[in-house]
Design a protein around this motif. Structure first.
Motif, PDB file in Angstrom:
ATOM      1  N   UNK A   1       0.833  -1.203   0.000  1.00 25.11           N
ATOM      2  CA  UNK A   1       0.000   0.000   0.000  1.00 25.11           C
ATOM      3  C   UNK A   1       0.870   1.257   0.000  1.00 25.11           C
ATOM      4  N   UNK A   2       1.885   1.253   0.829  1.00 21.21           N
ATOM      5  CA  UNK A   2       2.778   2.415   0.919  1.00 21.21           C
ATOM      6  C   UNK A   2       3.484   2.671  -0.413  1.00 21.21           C
ATOM      7  N   UNK A   3       3.876   1.596  -1.099  1.00 23.15           N
ATOM      8  CA  UNK A   3       4.631   1.733  -2.344  1.00 23.15           C
ATOM      9  C   UNK A   3       3.832   2.401  -3.456  1.00 23.15           C
ATOM     10  N   UNK A   4       2.487   2.365  -3.347  1.00 19.47           N
ATOM     11  CA  UNK A   4       1.663   3.031  -4.369  1.00 19.47           C
ATOM     12  C   UNK A   4       0.926   4.233  -3.777  1.00 19.47           C
ATOM     13  N   UNK A   5       1.477   4.776  -2.694  1.00 18.84           N
ATOM     14  CA  UNK A   5       1.022   6.050  -2.118  1.00 18.84           C
ATOM     15  C   UNK A   5      -0.387   6.007  -1.529  1.00 18.84           C
ATOM     16  N   UNK A   6      -0.746   4.893  -0.906  1.00 14.42           N
ATOM     17  CA  UNK A   6      -2.044   4.816  -0.226  1.00 14.42           C
ATOM     18  C   UNK A   6      -1.975   5.546   1.113  1.00 14.42           C
ATOM     19  N   UNK A   7      -3.128   6.030   1.562  1.00 14.51           N
ATOM     20  CA  UNK A   7      -3.211   6.683   2.863  1.00 14.51           C
ATOM     21  C   UNK A   7      -3.797   5.694   3.862  1.00 14.51           C
ATOM     22  N   UNK A   8      -2.945   5.104   4.694  1.00 10.60           N
ATOM     23  CA  UNK A   8      -3.362   4.097   5.670  1.00 10.60           C
ATOM     24  C   UNK A   8      -3.432   4.750   7.047  1.00 10.60           C
ATOM     25  N   UNK A   9      -4.578   4.599   7.701  1.00 11.72           N
ATOM     26  CA  UNK A   9      -4.766   5.231   9.014  1.00 11.72           C
ATOM     27  C   UNK A   9      -4.831   4.218  10.149  1.00 11.72           C
TER      28      UNK A   9
ATOM     29  N   UNK B   1      -6.506   1.521  -6.885  1.00 14.90           N
ATOM     30  CA  UNK B   1      -7.208   2.260  -5.830  1.00 14.90           C
ATOM     31  C   UNK B   1      -6.624   3.664  -5.673  1.00 14.90           C
ATOM     32  N   UNK B   2      -5.299   3.764  -5.735  1.00 16.54           N
ATOM     33  CA  UNK B   2      -4.647   5.055  -5.532  1.00 16.54           C
ATOM     34  C   UNK B   2      -4.446   5.834  -6.828  1.00 16.54           C
ATOM     35  N   UNK B   3      -4.768   5.202  -7.969  1.00 17.39           N
ATOM     36  CA  UNK B   3      -4.553   5.874  -9.244  1.00 17.39           C
ATOM     37  C   UNK B   3      -3.103   5.879  -9.676  1.00 17.39           C
ATOM     38  N   UNK B   4      -2.295   4.953  -9.143  1.00 20.96           N
ATOM     39  CA  UNK B   4      -0.868   4.886  -9.454  1.00 20.96           C
ATOM     40  C   UNK B   4      -0.547   3.593 -10.208  1.00 20.96           C
ATOM     41  N   UNK B   5      -1.330   3.327 -11.278  1.00 25.59           N
ATOM     42  CA  UNK B   5      -1.143   2.084 -12.031  1.00 25.59           C
ATOM     43  C   UNK B   5       0.270   1.944 -12.599  1.00 25.59           C
ATOM     44  N   UNK B   6       0.828   3.011 -13.132  1.00 26.74           N
ATOM     45  CA  UNK B   6       2.171   2.940 -13.720  1.00 26.74           C
ATOM     46  C   UNK B   6       3.212   2.570 -12.665  1.00 26.74           C
ATOM     47  N   UNK B   7       3.073   3.146 -11.486  1.00 25.24           N
ATOM     48  CA  UNK B   7       3.996   2.827 -10.402  1.00 25.24           C
ATOM     49  C   UNK B   7       3.876   1.354 -10.015  1.00 25.24           C
ATOM     50  N   UNK B   8       2.648   0.848  -9.954  1.00 21.87           N
ATOM     51  CA  UNK B   8       2.433  -0.560  -9.629  1.00 21.87           C
ATOM     52  C   UNK B   8       3.055  -1.485 -10.660  1.00 21.87           C
ATOM     53  N   UNK B   9       2.901  -1.166 -11.944  1.00 23.97           N
ATOM     54  CA  UNK B   9       3.469  -1.993 -13.013  1.00 23.97           C
ATOM     55  C   UNK B   9       4.985  -2.026 -12.939  1.00 23.97           C
ATOM     56  N   UNK B  10       5.604  -0.884 -12.671  1.00 23.88           N
ATOM     57  CA  UNK B  10       7.058  -0.824 -12.585  1.00 23.88           C
ATOM     58  C   UNK B  10       7.577  -1.638 -11.403  1.00 23.88           C
ATOM     59  N   UNK B  11       6.845  -1.624 -10.299  1.00 26.50           N
ATOM     60  CA  UNK B  11       7.247  -2.406  -9.134  1.00 26.50           C
ATOM     61  C   UNK B  11       7.199  -3.900  -9.440  1.00 26.50           C
TER      62      UNK B  11
ATOM     63  N   UNK C   1      -2.574  -8.201  -5.714  1.00 27.86           N
ATOM     64  CA  UNK C   1      -2.923  -7.220  -4.679  1.00 27.86           C
ATOM     65  C   UNK C   1      -2.280  -5.873  -4.974  1.00 27.86           C
ATOM     66  N   UNK C   2      -1.025  -5.896  -5.408  1.00 20.64           N
ATOM     67  CA  UNK C   2      -0.335  -4.653  -5.743  1.00 20.64           C
ATOM     68  C   UNK C   2      -1.035  -3.940  -6.899  1.00 20.64           C
ATOM     69  N   UNK C   3      -1.497  -4.712  -7.875  1.00 23.63           N
ATOM     70  CA  UNK C   3      -2.244  -4.127  -8.996  1.00 23.63           C
ATOM     71  C   UNK C   3      -3.529  -3.467  -8.509  1.00 23.63           C
ATOM     72  N   UNK C   4      -4.243  -4.149  -7.604  1.00 25.05           N
ATOM     73  CA  UNK C   4      -5.486  -3.579  -7.063  1.00 25.05           C
ATOM     74  C   UNK C   4      -5.200  -2.315  -6.271  1.00 25.05           C
TER      75      UNK C   4
END
Length: 317
Positions: A65-73, A153-163, A146-149
């Motif tokens: 979640x952190x790697x794709x810039x999610x806001x976890x509370x 969710x965060x709108x960072x699909x390109x970042x997820x693909x690169x990871x 899960x990383x793709x999902x």
């Protein structure tokens, strides 16, 4: 009807049609989902907006979640598995004892639950109008899904693909350094009280399969309460006579090794195993093989490969 009246009538009709069209557009915008997800429980979950207050019910979800810039509370309390950057967020109980009232009180706009562990909370959360997605995250393919999902969710699909591409390359590099041969392995999970055999669905079993190792217990009947493990039998293990034995554990490593000696190694039949005679019994680190390694799957793959092929994997660096 004179020309003036007719003209006014046409203007009125045009305005009515325009306003009706605008009304339909507004209604569509209100009902159209930001994102629709098919989760691992077979549920279709529609998110009305981008989640900004996420509670993760498993520490395994935190780093992806952190790697794709999610806001976890919020997340469970745990001695292992919580990255430093999430140490100070709200805790919602222990991993196996989630405080659902605490979760609700945080007013999350998304809860991410672990399949097989948190399913029982779904109905309660949904009754509080909190969207929930249920994910399974043991195998590497499940981590990538899960990383793709999360990236969608965060709108960072390109970042997820690169990871994912980066992880895939690291794993392929490790596999490329290994000899082209088949190794038959057994994977034991030991606690201070018990020993079980790990199947392909376990974390260590998944890593072994990725490396092309053959799990001698792959066809064993799973335990009723654990689909990724089977009962341990030294007689069956001796008959299979694997090339190597990997041991995963829960608890203090010295205590675990003593339990292995008391429960397994002191049996004379254990000494007949080829893996024992040739010193191919390896204890795998809990951080990578007890908890889901998540983004560190390439490290888990490299760790297991190095146990059997220390020279080849070292030379390939």
């Amino acid at each position: 009807m004179n020309k003036k009246t007719g003209f006014c009538f046409l203007v009125f009709i045009s305005a009515a049609i325009f306003l009706a069209g605008c009304g339909n557009t507004v209604e569509k915008t209100k009902t159209e989902a930001y994102l629709t997800i098919q989760d691992d429980a077979g549920r279709t979950v529609a998110l009305d907006k981008k989640p900004e207050r996420i509670v993760a019910l498993s520490t395994s979800f935190l780093e992806p979640l952190h790697e794709v810039d999610a806001t976890v509370i919020g997340c469970p309390s745990s001695q292992m598995g919580i990255p430093e950057y999430y140490k100070d967020i709200e805790k919602v109980g222990a991993v196996y004892n989630i405080n659902i009232e605490k979760v609700v009180s945080l007013q999350p706009d998304l809860v991410i639950a672990m399949k097989g562990m948190n399913d029982k909370f779904v109905a309660n959360l949904e009754s509080n109008n909190i969207p929930v997605i249920v994910l399974d995250m043991k195998s590497y393919d499940q981590v990538k899904r899960s990383l793709d999902i999360f990236s969608r969710i965060t709108g960072e699909e390109d970042k997820g693909k690169k990871l994912v591409e980066k992880m895939d390359k690291k794993i392929e590099d490790v596999k490329g350094q290994m000899p082209k041969e088949t190794k038959r392995v057994a994977i034991l999970h030991t606690t201070a009280q018990d020993v079980t055999v790990q199947l392909d669905g376990s974390i260590a079993g998944s890593v072994a399969k990725m490396l092309g190792f053959v799990n001698v217990a792959a066809d064993a009947k799973p335990l009723d309460d654990n689909p990724d493990a089977a009962p341990y039998s030294l007689e069956v293990l001796v008959k299979a006579d694997p090339d190597a034995v990997f041991v995963t554990s829960m608890g203090d490593m010295q205590t675990i090794k003593k339990a292995m000696q008391d429960n397994v190694e002191n049996n004379s039949a254990w000494q007949t195993l080829r893996a024992v005679r040739e010193n191919h019994v390896y204890y795998l680190p809990q951080k990578l093989f007890l908890l889901n390694p998540g983004m560190h799957y390439p490290q888990a793959v490299e760790t297991m490969a190095k146990e059997l092929y220390p020279q080849q994997t070292a030379e390939g660096k």
